[in-house]
Design a protein around this motif. Structure first.
Motif, PDB file in Angstrom:
ATOM      1  N   GLN A  52      41.806  50.890  39.543  1.00 19.71           N
ATOM      2  CA  GLN A  52      42.367  51.703  38.459  1.00 19.71           C
ATOM      3  C   GLN A  52      42.421  53.145  38.925  1.00 19.71           C
ATOM      4  OE1 GLN A  52      40.700  50.883  34.481  1.00 19.71           O
ATOM      5  NE2 GLN A  52      39.706  49.115  35.405  1.00 19.71           N
ATOM      6  N   GLY A  53      43.387  53.453  39.750  1.00 21.29           N
ATOM      7  CA  GLY A  53      43.524  54.800  40.283  1.00 21.29           C
ATOM      8  C   GLY A  53      42.950  54.872  41.677  1.00 21.29           C
ATOM      9  N   GLY A  54      43.684  55.512  42.594  1.00 23.95           N
ATOM     10  CA  GLY A  54      43.204  55.654  43.960  1.00 23.95           C
ATOM     11  C   GLY A  54      43.534  54.432  44.804  1.00 23.95           C
ATOM     12  N   ALA A  55      42.909  54.386  45.998  1.00 25.55           N
ATOM     13  CA  ALA A  55      43.180  53.309  46.951  1.00 25.55           C
ATOM     14  C   ALA A  55      42.658  51.979  46.410  1.00 25.55           C
ATOM     15  CB  ALA A  55      42.528  53.638  48.287  1.00 25.55           C
ATOM     16  N   PRO A  56      43.206  50.844  46.886  1.00 26.29           N
ATOM     17  CA  PRO A  56      42.797  49.530  46.378  1.00 26.29           C
ATOM     18  C   PRO A  56      41.303  49.248  46.619  1.00 26.29           C
ATOM     19  CG  PRO A  56      44.777  49.356  47.734  1.00 26.29           C
ATOM     20  CD  PRO A  56      44.278  50.753  47.881  1.00 26.29           C
ATOM     21  N   ASN A  57      40.655  48.732  45.570  1.00 22.74           N
ATOM     22  CA  ASN A  57      39.236  48.359  45.664  1.00 22.74           C
ATOM     23  C   ASN A  57      39.099  46.891  46.043  1.00 22.74           C
ATOM     24  OD1 ASN A  57      38.243  50.860  44.845  1.00 22.74           O
ATOM     25  ND2 ASN A  57      38.410  50.326  42.682  1.00 22.74           N
ATOM     26  N   LYS A  58      37.867  46.533  46.448  1.00 23.38           N
ATOM     27  CA  LYS A  58      37.534  45.121  46.682  1.00 23.38           C
ATOM     28  C   LYS A  58      36.433  44.745  45.700  1.00 23.38           C
ATOM     29  CE  LYS A  58      38.750  43.878  51.346  1.00 23.38           C
ATOM     30  NZ  LYS A  58      39.191  45.162  51.965  1.00 23.38           N
ATOM     31  N   PRO A  59      36.503  43.530  45.117  1.00 19.42           N
ATOM     32  CA  PRO A  59      35.451  43.108  44.176  1.00 19.42           C
ATOM     33  C   PRO A  59      34.098  43.018  44.885  1.00 19.42           C
ATOM     34  CG  PRO A  59      37.358  41.647  44.061  1.00 19.42           C
ATOM     35  CD  PRO A  59      37.562  42.525  45.253  1.00 19.42           C
ATOM     36  N   LEU A  60      33.027  43.383  44.173  1.00 24.02           N
ATOM     37  CA  LEU A  60      31.669  43.304  44.725  1.00 24.02           C
ATOM     38  C   LEU A  60      30.919  42.122  44.121  1.00 24.02           C
ATOM     39  CD1 LEU A  60      30.702  47.073  44.400  1.00 24.02           C
ATOM     40  CD2 LEU A  60      31.444  45.908  46.467  1.00 24.02           C
ATOM     41  N   VAL A  61      31.549  41.451  43.158  1.00 22.85           N
ATOM     42  CA  VAL A  61      30.867  40.352  42.462  1.00 22.85           C
ATOM     43  C   VAL A  61      31.657  39.052  42.668  1.00 22.85           C
ATOM     44  CG1 VAL A  61      29.765  41.764  40.685  1.00 22.85           C
ATOM     45  CG2 VAL A  61      32.115  40.962  40.349  1.00 22.85           C
ATOM     46  N   SER A  62      30.996  37.923  42.399  1.00 25.58           N
ATOM     47  CA  SER A  62      31.665  36.629  42.519  1.00 25.58           C
ATOM     48  C   SER A  62      31.593  35.921  41.168  1.00 25.58           C
ATOM     49  CB  SER A  62      30.994  35.748  43.560  1.00 25.58           C
ATOM     50  OG  SER A  62      30.663  36.485  44.702  1.00 25.58           O
ATOM     51  N   VAL A  63      32.405  34.903  41.040  1.00 27.24           N
ATOM     52  CA  VAL A  63      32.418  34.124  39.803  1.00 27.24           C
ATOM     53  C   VAL A  63      31.024  33.540  39.584  1.00 27.24           C
ATOM     54  CG1 VAL A  63      33.404  32.091  38.687  1.00 27.24           C
ATOM     55  CG2 VAL A  63      34.858  33.601  40.060  1.00 27.24           C
ATOM     56  N   GLY A  64      30.531  33.662  38.352  1.00 26.91           N
ATOM     57  CA  GLY A  64      29.206  33.127  38.027  1.00 26.91           C
ATOM     58  C   GLY A  64      28.127  34.188  38.040  1.00 26.91           C
ATOM     59  N   ASP A  65      28.393  35.351  38.666  1.00 24.88           N
ATOM     60  CA  ASP A  65      27.390  36.418  38.717  1.00 24.88           C
ATOM     61  C   ASP A  65      27.126  36.956  37.320  1.00 24.88           C
ATOM     62  OD1 ASP A  65      27.412  36.144  41.397  1.00 24.88           O
ATOM     63  OD2 ASP A  65      28.177  38.165  41.876  1.00 24.88           O
ATOM     64  N   SER A  66      25.875  37.334  37.125  1.00 27.25           N
ATOM     65  CA  SER A  66      25.531  37.987  35.874  1.00 27.25           C
ATOM     66  C   SER A  66      25.598  39.493  36.114  1.00 27.25           C
ATOM     67  CB  SER A  66      24.124  37.558  35.455  1.00 27.25           C
ATOM     68  OG  SER A  66      23.716  38.306  34.354  1.00 27.25           O
ATOM     69  N   VAL A  67      26.283  40.210  35.239  1.00 26.60           N
ATOM     70  CA  VAL A  67      26.406  41.656  35.451  1.00 26.60           C
ATOM     71  C   VAL A  67      25.904  42.425  34.236  1.00 26.60           C
ATOM     72  CG1 VAL A  67      28.347  41.586  37.079  1.00 26.60           C
ATOM     73  CG2 VAL A  67      28.800  41.586  34.620  1.00 26.60           C
ATOM     74  N   ALA A  68      25.382  43.620  34.501  1.00 26.64           N
ATOM     75  CA  ALA A  68      24.928  44.495  33.411  1.00 26.64           C
ATOM     76  C   ALA A  68      26.022  45.511  33.123  1.00 26.64           C
ATOM     77  CB  ALA A  68      23.648  45.208  33.812  1.00 26.64           C
ATOM     78  N   ARG A  69      25.979  46.065  31.918  1.00 24.76           N
ATOM     79  CA  ARG A  69      26.973  47.056  31.501  1.00 24.76           C
ATOM     80  C   ARG A  69      26.782  48.315  32.356  1.00 24.76           C
ATOM     81  NH1 ARG A  69      26.580  50.706  26.943  1.00 24.76           N
ATOM     82  NH2 ARG A  69      28.680  51.380  26.316  1.00 24.76           N
ATOM     83  N   GLY A  70      27.847  48.715  33.030  1.00 20.95           N
ATOM     84  CA  GLY A  70      27.753  49.906  33.866  1.00 20.95           C
ATOM     85  C   GLY A  70      27.520  49.576  35.329  1.00 20.95           C
ATOM     86  N   LYS A  92      33.479  35.377  34.785  1.00 22.81           N
ATOM     87  CA  LYS A  92      34.072  34.064  34.536  1.00 22.81           C
ATOM     88  C   LYS A  92      35.082  33.694  35.622  1.00 22.81           C
ATOM     89  CE  LYS A  92      32.210  32.245  31.038  1.00 22.81           C
ATOM     90  NZ  LYS A  92      31.484  31.006  31.281  1.00 22.81           N
ATOM     91  N   LYS A  93      35.969  34.621  35.930  1.00 22.19           N
ATOM     92  CA  LYS A  93      36.950  34.371  36.976  1.00 22.19           C
ATOM     93  C   LYS A  93      37.411  35.701  37.572  1.00 22.19           C
ATOM     94  CE  LYS A  93      39.846  32.995  33.134  1.00 22.19           C
ATOM     95  NZ  LYS A  93      40.876  32.232  32.524  1.00 22.19           N
ATOM     96  N   ILE A  94      38.021  35.579  38.720  1.00 20.76           N
ATOM     97  CA  ILE A  94      38.686  36.746  39.307  1.00 20.76           C
ATOM     98  C   ILE A  94      40.101  36.299  39.579  1.00 20.76           C
ATOM     99  CG2 ILE A  94      38.749  38.386  41.222  1.00 20.76           C
ATOM    100  CD1 ILE A  94      35.734  38.071  41.486  1.00 20.76           C
ATOM    101  N   GLU A  95      41.015  36.743  38.753  1.00 25.15           N
ATOM    102  CA  GLU A  95      42.408  36.312  38.934  1.00 25.15           C
ATOM    103  C   GLU A  95      43.359  37.397  38.444  1.00 25.15           C
ATOM    104  OE1 GLU A  95      42.484  32.675  36.609  1.00 25.15           O
ATOM    105  OE2 GLU A  95      43.391  33.782  34.960  1.00 25.15           O
ATOM    106  N   THR A  96      44.643  37.178  38.765  1.00 29.48           N
ATOM    107  CA  THR A  96      45.604  38.232  38.411  1.00 29.48           C
ATOM    108  C   THR A  96      45.941  38.155  36.924  1.00 29.48           C
ATOM    109  OG1 THR A  96      47.492  36.856  38.919  1.00 29.48           O
ATOM    110  CG2 THR A  96      46.656  38.237  40.704  1.00 29.48           C
ATOM    111  N   VAL A 150      48.013  42.045  38.576  1.00 25.30           N
ATOM    112  CA  VAL A 150      47.084  42.542  39.604  1.00 25.30           C
ATOM    113  C   VAL A 150      45.748  41.819  39.440  1.00 25.30           C
ATOM    114  CG1 VAL A 150      48.180  44.824  39.615  1.00 25.30           C
ATOM    115  CG2 VAL A 150      46.168  44.422  38.187  1.00 25.30           C
ATOM    116  N   PRO A 151      44.939  41.796  40.502  1.00 23.55           N
ATOM    117  CA  PRO A 151      43.636  41.120  40.400  1.00 23.55           C
ATOM    118  C   PRO A 151      42.748  41.786  39.347  1.00 23.55           C
ATOM    119  CG  PRO A 151      44.152  41.705  42.681  1.00 23.55           C
ATOM    120  CD  PRO A 151      45.174  42.363  41.824  1.00 23.55           C
ATOM    121  N   CYS A 152      42.145  40.945  38.492  1.00 23.85           N
ATOM    122  CA  CYS A 152      41.235  41.453  37.469  1.00 23.85           C
ATOM    123  C   CYS A 152      39.934  40.656  37.535  1.00 23.85           C
ATOM    124  CB  CYS A 152      41.826  41.271  36.071  1.00 23.85           C
ATOM    125  SG  CYS A 152      43.268  42.282  35.754  1.00 23.85           S
ATOM    126  N   ILE A 153      38.832  41.315  37.202  1.00 25.21           N
ATOM    127  CA  ILE A 153      37.549  40.621  37.111  1.00 25.21           C
ATOM    128  C   ILE A 153      37.323  40.325  35.632  1.00 25.21           C
ATOM    129  CG2 ILE A 153      35.063  40.836  37.444  1.00 25.21           C
ATOM    130  CD1 ILE A 153      35.756  42.756  39.809  1.00 25.21           C
TER     131      ILE A 153
END
Lengths: 335, 462
Positions: free
Chosen positions: B40-58, B81-85, B94-97
């Protein structure tokens, strides 16, 4: 689901907002200020003027529709553009122009000057002026036969403009001109010219109505003040140097009408502010030169047509862009 | 207070009344899903998480090594849940987490940082780490903007609260409800950039906010948190579009012009949207990354116009009809404002860091008209905010004469849409310019490729 439930979502490039003012509105505004001039012309010159106006407007609209139908283009009568051309052409013709001649002029204006070049907005030369120029060079006598106001028959009457013209370098004073054209005094001459009580084209004489139209159109931002002001100012200045009464320069002939309605024609005059000033200056200069030295008494028509040809070049004078940097700086950067 | 302005511009109907006085409501759809675009702005990012990971807010979930990039964070606590466009603003996929919220408030914010004791490098790193980008629409990474090129002296930090787009009121609400945070953000940005003066710029139609902001600035002066905090003022500009454009704002307030092709820093200015400044304050004081934003939902086909605060990634479509109900006759769905926003093919797109509003317009409100022939009236030239000659650019582009188009200002155009708004013939000027710019860029790329090819050829010959 009925047809009414169908919901169509439209996609387009931004902006998604538009001003309510369309081409139609703009054109209608011009028609609205031309109508009083036309009616005044009819009041001054009677039935022949009415016939000329109707013949011109009807044939302009008909020629446009016909040409576009024949060439399989969409018919654009609704934008009032042909109505304006018809009105303008009639207003710069002598009241007693034969109908067939008016129709021929309308044909030349709409088909040759406008549609051959691509129609609305694409024409190089002002259609109404082109139509009139065609008639003037083809039928010189009827196109210079003027009727005096409130006289039923058209007889060749001298226009004040032809009297003003210096003959063998002799310039007449306003008083002498008043005498020769049958007015009591200078003041009487000025007043009658201002009110349009003189022989001339149908719509050019009512100076006060043209001035009102100019104020309305400029205030409503329909036309830009630059070209007309520059044109009148230049013509007055140059003829004044030649010894001609400045007031008479403005009050006679078609200077004011041409400046307000012809030098501001969108398609055939420049779009940039400075381009418009130069355009007006050129029109004024050529008008004055023809009036003082030329073979015709009036130079407005030719001056505007000549400047029309220069419009694409004048459009190169663009405003100074935001953040414009001198190219010299670029060279430094290259070094 | 003198009213500042620039030359040109228009005054379209504002239509802000529908939401101007409605407080920002925090909402989250019952679908419990967010679709967070990886970049969302700037150069393309790469996801740091995988499907099934538990994430905290922030928690940071995507980033890039490139300098000109901003990381993206989980806006809710839950499971990936998924990483898909998915469709996003611009009608591209575009790819979304995709994260399903678990309803907990597990957070993983950064630790608070005092902006006035931290070094410049630490501060810039914090701004980047918090994923701050311009929230006014451009989504330019904020740490890049706050780090002007060496040698550029910044005189003014301009807080852009002009909000000149019709309908949109979210910036006005932010200034009204969070004036203290906005002013704090100005002080922080001034400290980082070394700007001597901070000016919060509003359009005249928001004059009622002047006392609110001045009071907040006065409060800051009572407890000076850092040097520079004393030089914060409020300026009013004439209500006209595009007053909020960066170039116009700088011209109106300082009289300076950003040189063609240059950055605002070349005119001694850094401009930040008020929403971004609020987020900047939160990034330091609370360690909160940019994970939520306020936006205006409005338009004639929207039955319930409002200002809402949602987690980044919330699908606008999921808010219908729980939060937003629509009237029949939606003709256009716009992400952003009516002048520069993007017409979307469906409402199912996520709110991003730069989504300032979503409009549902009826056919009557929007310009659904065909192009007529240009009549050469020159109105576009008299209103152009950059003093260009739009009609001449469009003619040159149509004729394929790119040199002439550039001379008339093609590449200086900010695509504000002012010219197209006034065009009585409804010529789609901005669309022609976009095509023209694309042609110029393609031509440049072609020439660059040619040069590169020529370079390898000579090498090969040797």
């Amino acid at each position: 689901m009925g047809e009414s439930d169908k919901n169509e979502i439209y996609l387009s490039s931004s902006p998604h907002y538009a001003s309510p003012i369309s081409t139609r509105h703009v054109m209608f505004a011009v028609v609205a200020v031309l109508l009083p001039l036309a009616l005044y012309g009819v009041w001054l010159f009677g039935l022949p003027a009415l016939v000329t106006i109707l013949a011109s407007v009807v044939s302009c609209v008909a020629f446009e529709a016909l040409f576009r139908k024949l060439t399989k283009q969409d018919i654009r009568v609704g934008d009032f553009s042909a109505v304006i051309t018809g009105l303008l052409l009639a207003l710069i013709l002598p009241p007693a122009t034969p109908v067939w001649m008016t129709v021929l002029g309308a044909f030349f204006a709409i088909v040759v000057a406008k549609e051959f070049f691509g129609g609305l907005g694409a024409n190089v030369f002002n259609p109404a002026l082109t139509g009139r120029a065609f008639l003037l060079v083809s039928f010189a006598t009827p196109l210079t036969t003027w009727s005096a106001p409130f006289v039923a028959d058209a007889i060749s009457t001298a226009t004040p403009l032809s009297v003003i013209k210096p003959v063998d370098g002799v310039v007449l004073s306003a008083g002498q001109i008043a005498q020769r054209t049958g007015f009591f005094s200078e003041g009487d001459l000025y007043l009658n010219l201002f009110l349009g009580q003189r022989a001339g084209c149908i719509g050019e004489s009512g100076i006060f109505l043209i001035l009102i139209a100019a104020v309305v159109l400029i205030a409503a931002k329909v036309i830009d003040w630059r070209a007309p002001v520059a044109m009148v100012a230049t013509a007055v200045a140059v003829t004044w140097i030649a010894g001609i009464d400045p007031l008479l320069t403005v009050l006679t002939g078609g200077l004011l009408f041409g400046a307000v309605f012809m030098a501001t024609d969108y398609a055939t005059s420049p779009v940039t502010p400075l381009g418009r000033l130069v355009f007006g200056f050129g029109c004024g200069l050529i008008t004055a030169l023809i009036r003082v030295f030329g073979g015709y008494p009036e130079g407005v028509m030719f001056s505007i047509l000549i400047m029309n040809a220069l419009t694409p070049f004048l459009n190169r004078i663009i405003p100074k862009k935001y953040g414009w940097v001198k190219p010299a700086k670029k060279e430094k950067a290259v070094k | 207070m003198s009213i500042k302005s620039f030359k040109g511009g228009i005054h379209p109907p504002e239509r802000k009344d529908a939401t101007r006085n409605l407080p920002v409501e925090a909402r989250f759809p019952s679908t419990k899903l967010v679709w967070i675009p990886v970049t969302q702005g700037g150069a393309p990012n790469k996801p740091l998480v995988s499907v099934g990971d538990s994430v905290a807010r922030g928690q940071k979930i995507a980033e890039s090594d490139a300098f000109m990039s901003a990381p993206v964070h989980a806006s809710v606590a839950g499971t990936v849940k998924k990483i898909e466009t998915h469709l996003v603003t611009g009608n591209v996929d575009v790819p979304c987490i995709v994260i399903e919220a678990d309803g907990s408030d597990r957070t993983a914010f950064l630790s608070p940082l005092d902006p006035f004791t931290a070094t410049r490098e630490e501060s810039l790193a914090r701004v980047r780490e918090a994923g701050l980008v311009g929230m006014g629409g451009a989504s330019f990474p904020t740490h890049v903007k706050l780090n002007p090129p060496k040698g550029a002296k910044i005189d003014y930090l301009l807080a852009n609260g002009a909000e000149c787009e019709p309908y949109l009121t979210i910036d006005a609400r932010i200034m009204e409800e969070d004036a203290a945070k906005v002013v704090d953000g100005v002080a922080i940005a001034m400290h980082i950039t070394g700007a001597a003066e901070g000016i919060i710029v509003l359009e005249e139609n928001k004059a009622d906010l002047v006392p609110v902001l001045e009071a907040a600035a006065a409060k800051l002066r009572e407890n000076p948190v850092g040097p520079g905090a004393c030089k914060i003022s409020v300026a009013l500009c004439k209500t006209k579009y595009p007053q909020g454009g960066e170039k116009m704002l700088i011209k109106a307030v300082t009289g300076r012009e950003v040189p063609s092709g240059g950055l605002p820093s070349a005119a001694g200015c850094v401009v930040q949207n008020v929403g971004t400044l609020k987020a900047l304050s939160e990034a330091f004081r609370e360690g909160k990354p940019l994970i939520e934003r306020g936006l205006t939902i409005s338009g004639g086909a929207c039955a319930t116009p409002k200002n809402i605060l949602v987690p980044i990634g919330t699908l606008v479509g999921d808010l219908i009809p729980e939060v937003v109900t629509l009237n029949p006759g939606v003709a256009k769905i716009i992400s952003g404002g009516p002048m520069m926003g993007f017409a979307m093919k469906s409402a199912s797109f996520p709110v991003q860091k730069n989504t300032s509003g979503v409009l549902f317009l009826t056919a009557k409100e929007t310009a659904l008209v065909d192009e007529d022939p240009c009549i050469g009236c020159g109105r576009c030239i008299s209103v152009c905010s950059c003093r260009l000659a739009p009609v001449l650019i469009a003619r040159a582009v149509k004729a394929g004469n790119l040199e002439e188009a550039k001379r008339c200002g093609l590449m200086d155009c900010v695509e504000c849409g002012t010219c197209a708004y006034v065009c009585p013939a409804r010529v789609k000027l901005v669309q022609h310019f976009r095509i023209g710019k694309l042609m110029v860029r393609t031509e440049m790329a072609k020439q660059a490729a040619k040069k590169a090819a020529a370079g390898t050829d000579t090498k090969g010959a040797k």
